[in-house]
Design an enzyme around this catalytic site. Structure first.
Site, mmCIF file in Angstrom:
data_model
loop_
_atom_site.group_PDB
_atom_site.id
_atom_site.type_symbol
_atom_site.label_atom_id
_atom_site.label_comp_id
_atom_site.label_asym_id
_atom_site.label_seq_id
_atom_site.Cartn_x
_atom_site.Cartn_y
_atom_site.Cartn_z
ATOM 1 N N ARG A 1 0.931 -1.267 -0.064
ATOM 2 C CA ARG A 1 0.170 0.031 -0.143
ATOM 3 C C ARG A 1 0.971 1.352 -0.225
ATOM 4 O O ARG A 1 2.036 0.986 0.137
ATOM 5 C CB ARG A 1 -0.771 0.189 1.280
ATOM 6 C CG ARG A 1 -0.111 -0.509 2.542
ATOM 7 C CD ARG A 1 -0.537 0.197 3.658
ATOM 8 N NE ARG A 1 -0.599 1.762 3.634
ATOM 9 C CZ ARG A 1 0.516 2.491 3.784
ATOM 10 N NH1 ARG A 1 1.786 1.942 4.177
ATOM 11 N NH2 ARG A 1 0.486 3.741 3.837
ATOM 12 N N GLY A 2 0.362 2.423 -0.164
ATOM 13 C CA GLY A 2 0.947 3.613 -0.189
ATOM 14 C C GLY A 2 1.309 3.888 -1.759
ATOM 15 O O GLY A 2 1.765 2.967 -2.571
ATOM 16 N N ALA A 3 1.033 5.135 -1.980
ATOM 17 C CA ALA A 3 1.141 5.413 -3.603
ATOM 18 C C ALA A 3 2.369 5.006 -4.428
ATOM 19 O O ALA A 3 2.537 4.461 -5.244
ATOM 20 C CB ALA A 3 0.663 6.821 -3.603
ATOM 21 N N ARG B 1 -7.155 -0.583 -7.287
ATOM 22 C CA ARG B 1 -7.470 0.426 -6.303
ATOM 23 C C ARG B 1 -7.299 1.835 -7.302
ATOM 24 O O ARG B 1 -6.152 2.129 -7.867
ATOM 25 C CB ARG B 1 -6.118 0.891 -5.385
ATOM 26 C CG ARG B 1 -6.166 -0.242 -4.358
ATOM 27 C CD ARG B 1 -5.572 0.052 -3.119
ATOM 28 N NE ARG B 1 -6.144 0.832 -2.268
ATOM 29 C CZ ARG B 1 -5.617 1.341 -1.148
ATOM 30 N NH1 ARG B 1 -4.122 1.135 -0.751
ATOM 31 N NH2 ARG B 1 -6.314 1.971 -0.480
ATOM 32 N N GLN C 1 -3.248 2.596 9.657
ATOM 33 C CA GLN C 1 -1.804 2.817 9.142
ATOM 34 C C GLN C 1 -0.917 3.601 9.780
ATOM 35 O O GLN C 1 0.465 3.402 9.979
ATOM 36 C CB GLN C 1 -1.695 3.296 7.649
ATOM 37 C CG GLN C 1 -2.386 2.426 6.568
ATOM 38 C CD GLN C 1 -3.844 2.661 6.264
ATOM 39 O OE1 GLN C 1 -4.610 2.894 7.396
ATOM 40 N NE2 GLN C 1 -4.238 2.501 5.105
ATOM 41 N N ASP D 1 -1.831 10.641 -2.645
ATOM 42 C CA ASP D 1 -2.100 9.784 -3.686
ATOM 43 C C ASP D 1 -2.379 10.312 -5.121
ATOM 44 O O ASP D 1 -2.276 9.489 -5.840
ATOM 45 C CB ASP D 1 -3.187 8.915 -3.004
ATOM 46 C CG ASP D 1 -3.065 8.063 -1.925
ATOM 47 O OD1 ASP D 1 -3.285 8.551 -1.022
ATOM 48 O OD2 ASP D 1 -2.607 6.808 -2.013
ATOM 49 N N ASN E 1 -5.397 12.344 -0.326
ATOM 50 C CA ASN E 1 -4.647 11.548 0.862
ATOM 51 C C ASN E 1 -5.794 10.899 1.471
ATOM 52 O O ASN E 1 -6.977 10.913 1.342
ATOM 53 C CB ASN E 1 -3.935 12.446 1.609
ATOM 54 C CG ASN E 1 -2.644 11.519 2.159
ATOM 55 O OD1 ASN E 1 -1.996 10.613 1.371
ATOM 56 N ND2 ASN E 1 -2.307 11.903 3.354
ATOM 57 N N LYS E 2 -5.171 10.038 2.449
ATOM 58 C CA LYS E 2 -6.080 9.155 3.196
ATOM 59 C C LYS E 2 -7.075 10.055 4.171
ATOM 60 O O LYS E 2 -7.036 11.118 4.662
ATOM 61 C CB LYS E 2 -5.034 8.467 4.500
ATOM 62 C CG LYS E 2 -5.611 7.518 5.353
ATOM 63 C CD LYS E 2 -6.426 6.525 4.693
ATOM 64 C CE LYS E 2 -5.605 5.743 3.920
ATOM 65 N NZ LYS E 2 -6.504 4.760 3.136
#
Ligand code: MRU
Length: 357
Positions: A44-46, A102, A209, A250, A259-260
């Site tokens: 995960r994570g861009a 995603r 996270q 992201d 973003n998140k």
């Protein structure tokens, strides 16, 4: 090891769903196992998703059943041409499947498209060559991510002052990238430059996270970190306990940073309390083709909010809205830290400074 690597025809990655309890490396030998790992946030994570996209196409090339290759000694026949075309169809099908896992982080599609383009633009009609080209490009994406994050981290570190307490949300550390990290890379570079920095890590509900990964990463690096509930950020800012906020991204359009979920709330609070709000992201995160309202925000399984490890947190069947990301208008962002330097959205020409390639 790095967050994601290529090893003898398989993709190996750190399973982030198990952290901090267990540090486990898993292997993805097929595109479908990679897609499962992406959807379930094992990777995960861009920026890490950018590498996963690139390696995913390389994996599709290596696992495609089509092996017949046109050679100079063999007359160009319909069979050989068709075989390469079928191989390319496999690649395109895998590319679409990976991209659909995603939708919000642009880096995933960017990594996939870059490897497909490298194969296409090479002009080869040999499957063995195409496999090598795909892998070389995927490895280049991963290598570049590490180098970019190092440069970005140095640019960002200059913005921090000795003694700062910095709030961060989600995880934009080395586990969200191939290595180094973006927001956490900046913090680490400031510490390496001799500044005393302490971090406030928001837990980042519902998948945590922040508490599971950021807190773990910073403790590994012996950088002082305090874990808070997401809802504690506002009162801490009001009490003067936060000097800066830094997050990853992201996707960045001309008008918004994605973003998140929860990032927007922090940006509004930071603005209210006159606290600088920084976004750290490589240029590959920028999306010049879209504006905020064109971007799809991923909605995740309602059960992420209804239960945790089998324990009910809400009545079964409770109506849930569970977006994974939010959009922060660029007006709320003090600076965007990239590998090419620091950009200030308040400047009217800020977007023209973004390299287009
Ligand atoms: O759902 P996730 O864990 O993939 O979300 C990750 C984030 O929102 C990060 O902040 C973002 O990808 C930047 S990572 C350098």
């Amino acid at each position: 090891m790095r967050t994601i690597e290529w090893n003898n025809g398989t993709i190996t990655l750190i399973d982030q769903t198990l952290l901090p309890g267990e540090y486990k490396i898993i292997e993805c030998k097929t595109v479908s196992s990679l897609c499962e790992a992406i959807v379930s946030l094992r990777i995960r994570g861009a920026p890490a998703l950018g590498a996963a996209g690139g390696y995913g196409v390389a994996l599709a090339a290596h696992t495609s059943a089509h092996t017949t290759t046109a050679t100079t000694s063999t007359p160009t026949t319909a069979i050989n041409t068709t075989s390469f075309e079928r191989f390319m169809r496999d690649l395109h099908a895998a590319a679409e499947t990976i991209k659909q896992t995603r939708p919000t982080a642009i880096n995933l599609a960017w990594g996939v498209d870059r490897v497909i383009a490298a194969v296409r633009e090479s002009g080869t009609s040999r499957i063995d060559e195409a496999r090598e080209i795909a892998l070389c490009e995927a490895v280049a994406i991963a290598e570049e991510d590490v180098q970019r994050n190092k440069r970005l981290s140095k640019h960002g570190a200059a913005l921090f002052e000795d003694g700062d307490t910095v709030l961060t949300h989600c995880n934009a550390g080395r586990l969200a990238c191939v290595d180094v990290g973006t927001a956490i890379g900046v913090i680490r570079a400031a510490v390496e430059a001799g500044k005393e920095i302490s971090v406030v890590s928001c837990e980042t509900r519902p998948l945590n996270q922040g508490s599971r990964i950021t807190t773990w990463e910073l403790m590994q690096d012996e950088i002082p970190v305090t874990l808070i509930a997401d809802s504690a950020a506002g009162s801490m800012m009001r009490e003067g306990l936060i000097d800066r906020v830094i997050v990853g991204a992201d996707r960045i359009t001309r008008d918004a940073v994605f973003n998140k979920i929860g990032t927007y709330t922090h940006s509004v609070l930071a603005k209210e309390h006159d606290i600088p709000f920084y976004v750290a992201a490589p240029i590959s995160t920028f999306d010049p083709a879209r504006l905020e309202h064109d971007v799809v925000i991923e909605e995740r399984d309602p059960d992420e909010l209804r239960r945790i490890n089998g324990v009910m947190l809400a009545p079964a069947g409770a109506v849930v809205y569970n977006p994974a990301f939010d959009a922060t208008p660029v007006e709320n962002v003090t600076a965007v830290i990239t590998e090419e330097g620091v950009m200030y959205p308040a400047q009217p020409d800020w977007w023209s400074r973004i390299p287009t390639s």
